[in-house]
Design a protein around this motif. Sequence first.
Motif, short mmCIF file in Angstrom:
data_model
loop_
_atom_site.label_atom_id
_atom_site.label_comp_id
_atom_site.label_asym_id
_atom_site.label_seq_id
_atom_site.Cartn_x
_atom_site.Cartn_y
_atom_site.Cartn_z
N SER A 197 0.74 -1.16 -0.04
CA SER A 197 -0.07 -0.15 -0.07
C SER A 197 1.03 1.59 -0.07
O SER A 197 0.63 2.25 -0.70
CB SER A 197 -0.63 -0.01 1.17
OG SER A 197 -2.33 -0.87 1.10
N LEU A 198 1.93 1.67 0.64
CA LEU A 198 3.66 1.98 0.78
C LEU A 198 3.61 2.28 -0.18
O LEU A 198 3.56 3.68 -0.95
CB LEU A 198 4.47 2.34 1.76
CG LEU A 198 4.89 3.18 1.70
CD1 LEU A 198 4.51 4.17 2.35
CD2 LEU A 198 6.12 2.91 3.28
N LEU A 199 4.22 1.80 -1.13
CA LEU A 199 4.70 1.53 -2.78
C LEU A 199 3.20 2.35 -3.84
O LEU A 199 4.11 3.01 -4.18
CB LEU A 199 5.22 0.07 -2.63
CG LEU A 199 6.39 -0.38 -1.94
CD1 LEU A 199 6.47 -2.00 -2.34
CD2 LEU A 199 7.56 1.01 -2.05
N THR A 200 2.73 1.77 -3.70
CA THR A 200 1.39 2.15 -4.10
C THR A 200 1.40 3.34 -4.42
O THR A 200 1.13 4.45 -5.33
CB THR A 200 -0.18 1.68 -4.64
OG1 THR A 200 0.28 -0.01 -4.24
CG2 THR A 200 -1.00 1.85 -5.07
N LEU A 201 1.55 3.92 -3.01
CA LEU A 201 1.39 5.85 -2.90
C LEU A 201 1.72 6.34 -3.75
O LEU A 201 1.84 7.04 -4.43
CB LEU A 201 0.95 5.96 -1.34
CG LEU A 201 -0.43 5.15 -0.85
CD1 LEU A 201 -0.19 5.10 0.85
CD2 LEU A 201 -1.86 6.44 -1.30
N LYS A 202 3.60 5.83 -3.29
CA LYS A 202 4.51 6.38 -3.85
C LYS A 202 4.29 6.66 -4.61
O LYS A 202 5.37 7.28 -5.36
CB LYS A 202 5.93 5.82 -2.77
CG LYS A 202 5.60 6.32 -1.59
CD LYS A 202 7.05 5.86 -0.91
CE LYS A 202 7.51 6.76 0.76
NZ LYS A 202 7.71 7.84 0.88
N SER A 203 4.36 5.08 -5.51
CA SER A 203 4.00 5.14 -7.14
C SER A 203 3.12 5.96 -7.62
O SER A 203 3.95 6.67 -8.79
CB SER A 203 4.57 3.68 -7.30
OG SER A 203 2.51 3.30 -7.35
N GLU A 204 2.63 5.75 -7.35
CA GLU A 204 1.25 7.79 -7.70
C GLU A 204 1.55 8.59 -7.32
O GLU A 204 1.75 9.65 -8.45
CB GLU A 204 0.12 6.75 -6.99
CG GLU A 204 -1.01 5.69 -7.37
CD GLU A 204 -1.56 5.91 -6.38
OE1 GLU A 204 -2.43 6.49 -5.67
OE2 GLU A 204 -2.39 5.17 -6.84
N LEU A 205 2.25 8.96 -6.54
CA LEU A 205 3.07 9.90 -6.25
C LEU A 205 4.45 11.02 -7.59
O LEU A 205 4.30 11.46 -7.58
CB LEU A 205 3.43 10.91 -4.83
CG LEU A 205 4.37 11.63 -4.06
CD1 LEU A 205 3.26 12.78 -4.14
CD2 LEU A 205 4.29 12.02 -2.84
N VAL A 206 4.93 9.21 -7.42
CA VAL A 206 5.72 9.86 -8.53
C VAL A 206 6.09 9.45 -9.76
O VAL A 206 6.33 10.56 -10.13
CB VAL A 206 7.24 8.45 -8.22
CG1 VAL A 206 8.51 8.86 -9.57
CG2 VAL A 206 7.72 8.39 -7.11
N GLY A 207 4.81 9.81 -10.02
CA GLY A 207 4.06 9.53 -11.52
C GLY A 207 3.67 11.03 -11.85
O GLY A 207 3.65 11.63 -12.72
N LYS A 208 3.37 11.60 -10.90
CA LYS A 208 2.04 13.33 -10.61
C LYS A 208 3.94 14.16 -10.83
O LYS A 208 3.63 15.14 -10.73
CB LYS A 208 1.77 13.38 -9.61
CG LYS A 208 0.69 12.44 -9.47
CD LYS A 208 -0.53 12.89 -8.47
CE LYS A 208 -1.76 11.91 -8.18
NZ LYS A 208 -2.22 12.28 -7.08
#
Length: 378
Positions: A197-208
């Motif tokens: 869940s943490l990695l998913t949040l951070k990957s979305e943030l990196v994409g933005k």
Amino acid sequence: MKKKETFSIFPKRYGLFPYVFLIYLGMPATLVIQNEIGLKRILGLIIVLIFAVSYRQMYFKAGKKSFDSWLALQLIIIFFMSLVYDFNFLFLGFFSTYFIGSYTEQKKFFRAYIALCLAVIIPLLYLYFTVSFSLIFIFLYLLVMLSSPFGIRSMIQRRNLKEQLNEANEQIQQLIKREERIRIARDLHDTLGHTLSLLTLKSELVGKLIEKNPERARLEAKEMERTSRSALKQVRELVTDMRAITVAEELNEAKLILTAACIELYVEGDVDLPDVPSLTQNILSMCLREGVTNVVKHSQASHCKISSKAVAGHVLITIIDDGVGLTNTINKGNGLKGIEERLSLIEGRLILTSSQLGTELTFQVPIIVKQLKEGVAL
């Protein structure tokens, strides 16, 4: 293709024991040959052969309805041969004692035992009063014969009990393996679910951020690498044998994931829990991890408060968020069910309250606090 069954005189599981007793059938056959002539000799040999067949069949018919019939045939032969041919045929009763002792039902055992007593005692008394021979000659043999079924029954019961115990142990081992698989699956869900869940949040943030703020995106990617390495370490610990995790340690991990999800965390109370055993702390930590994961994934909250306190022999850990609440508190997901299952192991319970203003999860676990006063434990 069905495997063809091979013929065998006796079941292999009994070993050589049935064959040893089979040798003794040569004695009654010898008595018939030596003492009888003509048709009576032929009839006697046929009856001895039928007795041998019944002896074999009873090994194969154990536990079946025909078992009683074969035993009755044996007793009838003993009764008939000892009256018509020779009193020494009474000793054929030793063949029947083993099968009588194999009855597990007490009613059937005593019924068969009484039939044996009648089959040997009636001919013996008849011959004693008509032929007038010494009863002392066979008294000891008769005593051993009539007491053997009890000893054999006791021996078979102990053997069956041992087999049942072995089967029970095997079933226990299977249940332990099954429970261990369920435990590992639950722990993987709690551990990896939290990290992924943490990695998913951070990957979305990196994409933005990758176009708007490349430097911030690079830092978040580094953080993702650290988190993934931490997840690998957690999996290794889980596979080898999970180490005990304290509530204080888990709160540090919770702070990371809540911060990554832009949720502000407040902590109240003594999170060290010095009076709580390590096993209880480990289970509470896993429940806390699942609760925080649910806040991140479902609550849409901006604030989260985790409090810990001891009240009247119980420790209470509460997670409160200001999110949208649960739309259905009855149909609980796997996460909440997992929390309830874990808490039940230590006689704890989950208290769930949810509204449009947020959700409150409380883990209530009993604790035993031992105090020493003037040398007396209270």
